[in-house]
Motif scaffolding. Structure first.
Motif, mmCIF file in Angstrom:
data_model
loop_
_atom_site.group_PDB
_atom_site.id
_atom_site.type_symbol
_atom_site.label_atom_id
_atom_site.label_comp_id
_atom_site.label_asym_id
_atom_site.label_seq_id
_atom_site.Cartn_x
_atom_site.Cartn_y
_atom_site.Cartn_z
ATOM 1 N N UNK A 73 31.005 44.127 -25.834
ATOM 2 C CA UNK A 73 32.202 44.365 -26.635
ATOM 3 C C UNK A 73 32.522 43.262 -27.632
ATOM 4 N N UNK A 74 32.164 42.009 -27.350
ATOM 5 C CA UNK A 74 32.470 40.922 -28.285
ATOM 6 C C UNK A 74 31.484 39.773 -28.085
ATOM 7 N N UNK A 75 30.245 39.916 -28.575
ATOM 8 C CA UNK A 75 29.213 38.907 -28.305
ATOM 9 C C UNK A 75 29.489 37.544 -28.930
ATOM 10 N N UNK A 76 30.151 37.505 -30.082
ATOM 11 C CA UNK A 76 30.366 36.205 -30.721
ATOM 12 C C UNK A 76 31.317 35.320 -29.914
ATOM 13 N N UNK A 77 32.321 35.910 -29.271
ATOM 14 C CA UNK A 77 33.238 35.094 -28.476
ATOM 15 C C UNK A 77 32.544 34.550 -27.226
ATOM 16 N N UNK A 78 31.610 35.302 -26.677
ATOM 17 C CA UNK A 78 30.848 34.801 -25.526
ATOM 18 C C UNK A 78 29.994 33.615 -25.944
ATOM 19 N N UNK A 79 29.369 33.697 -27.122
ATOM 20 C CA UNK A 79 28.565 32.578 -27.621
ATOM 21 C C UNK A 79 29.437 31.354 -27.904
ATOM 22 N N UNK A 80 30.625 31.574 -28.459
ATOM 23 C CA UNK A 80 31.539 30.457 -28.723
ATOM 24 C C UNK A 80 32.016 29.829 -27.420
ATOM 25 N N UNK A 81 32.289 30.664 -26.419
ATOM 26 C CA UNK A 81 32.709 30.153 -25.119
ATOM 27 C C UNK A 81 31.592 29.318 -24.494
ATOM 28 N N UNK A 82 30.360 29.814 -24.561
ATOM 29 C CA UNK A 82 29.218 29.074 -24.019
ATOM 30 C C UNK A 82 29.061 27.733 -24.730
ATOM 31 N N UNK A 83 29.133 27.744 -26.052
ATOM 32 C CA UNK A 83 29.012 26.505 -26.813
ATOM 33 C C UNK A 83 30.121 25.523 -26.437
ATOM 34 N N UNK A 84 31.342 26.008 -26.328
ATOM 35 C CA UNK A 84 32.471 25.147 -25.993
ATOM 36 C C UNK A 84 32.331 24.512 -24.622
ATOM 37 N N UNK A 85 31.923 25.296 -23.636
ATOM 38 C CA UNK A 85 31.764 24.751 -22.284
ATOM 39 C C UNK A 85 30.631 23.741 -22.254
ATOM 40 N N UNK A 86 29.496 24.070 -22.863
ATOM 41 C CA UNK A 86 28.359 23.155 -22.833
ATOM 42 C C UNK A 86 28.606 21.901 -23.656
ATOM 43 N N UNK A 87 29.245 22.032 -24.804
ATOM 44 C CA UNK A 87 29.442 20.893 -25.698
ATOM 45 C C UNK A 87 30.568 19.975 -25.239
ATOM 46 N N UNK A 88 31.700 20.550 -24.844
ATOM 47 C CA UNK A 88 32.885 19.739 -24.599
ATOM 48 C C UNK A 88 33.170 19.459 -23.125
ATOM 49 N N UNK A 89 32.611 20.263 -22.223
ATOM 50 C CA UNK A 89 32.890 20.031 -20.801
ATOM 51 C C UNK A 89 31.627 19.534 -20.111
ATOM 52 N N UNK A 90 30.675 20.438 -19.862
ATOM 53 C CA UNK A 90 29.437 20.037 -19.198
ATOM 54 C C UNK A 90 28.450 21.193 -19.212
ATOM 55 N N UNK A 91 27.206 20.893 -19.528
ATOM 56 C CA UNK A 91 26.168 21.928 -19.494
ATOM 57 C C UNK A 91 25.911 22.359 -18.050
ATOM 58 N N UNK A 92 26.041 21.414 -17.111
ATOM 59 C CA UNK A 92 25.849 21.762 -15.700
ATOM 60 C C UNK A 92 26.905 22.748 -15.226
ATOM 61 N N UNK A 93 28.133 22.586 -15.707
ATOM 62 C CA UNK A 93 29.196 23.522 -15.342
ATOM 63 C C UNK A 93 28.844 24.930 -15.808
ATOM 64 N N UNK A 94 28.281 25.043 -17.005
ATOM 65 C CA UNK A 94 27.925 26.361 -17.533
ATOM 66 C C UNK A 94 26.902 27.034 -16.628
#
Length: 108
Positions: free
Chosen positions: A48-69
């Motif tokens: 339904x909304x692939x771009x927001x999923x990609x943005x969410x993935x980028x945000x979690x990996x970039x600003x929080x932790x790739x391990x968390x993702x």
């Protein structure tokens, strides 16, 4: 306080309806395939909304932790969407039902 309870109850009803629709869609797919078929949250989100999923993935990996993702978010995205919707509906329903007792109604 009354507005918060009203909004929480409204969200609970909406999420419950979405969970019911999601469950019925999974049930109809399961009957057609003659085996249990549940739609994962990540698949529905990507559909339904692939771009927001990609943005969410980028945000979690970039600003929080790739391990968390990879350790937390990806397994959560693979879980059936119906359970998340119904669980959130229950949480908001309980928030909407919570009443603070006023001092005048307390027994002396």
């Amino acid at each position: 306080m009354r507005l918060i309870r009203w909004v929480a109850t409204g969200l609970a009803v909406t999420l419950f309806g979405l969970g019911l629709i999601s469950g019925l869609m999974d049930l109809s797919a399961s009957v057609a395939l003659q085996s249990w078929q549940a739609t994962p949250l990540g698949l529905a989100w990507r559909t339904y909304h692939p771009s927001s999923l990609q943005q969410f993935e980028f945000g979690v990996q970039q600003y929080i932790s790739a391990d968390l993702w990879f350790d937390t978010v990806v397994p959560a995205l693979l879980a059936p969407m119906t359970f998340y919707l119904l669980g959130l509906a229950l949480v908001f329903f309980l928030i909407g039902r919570f009443k603070r007792s006023s001092p005048r109604h307390r027994a002396a």
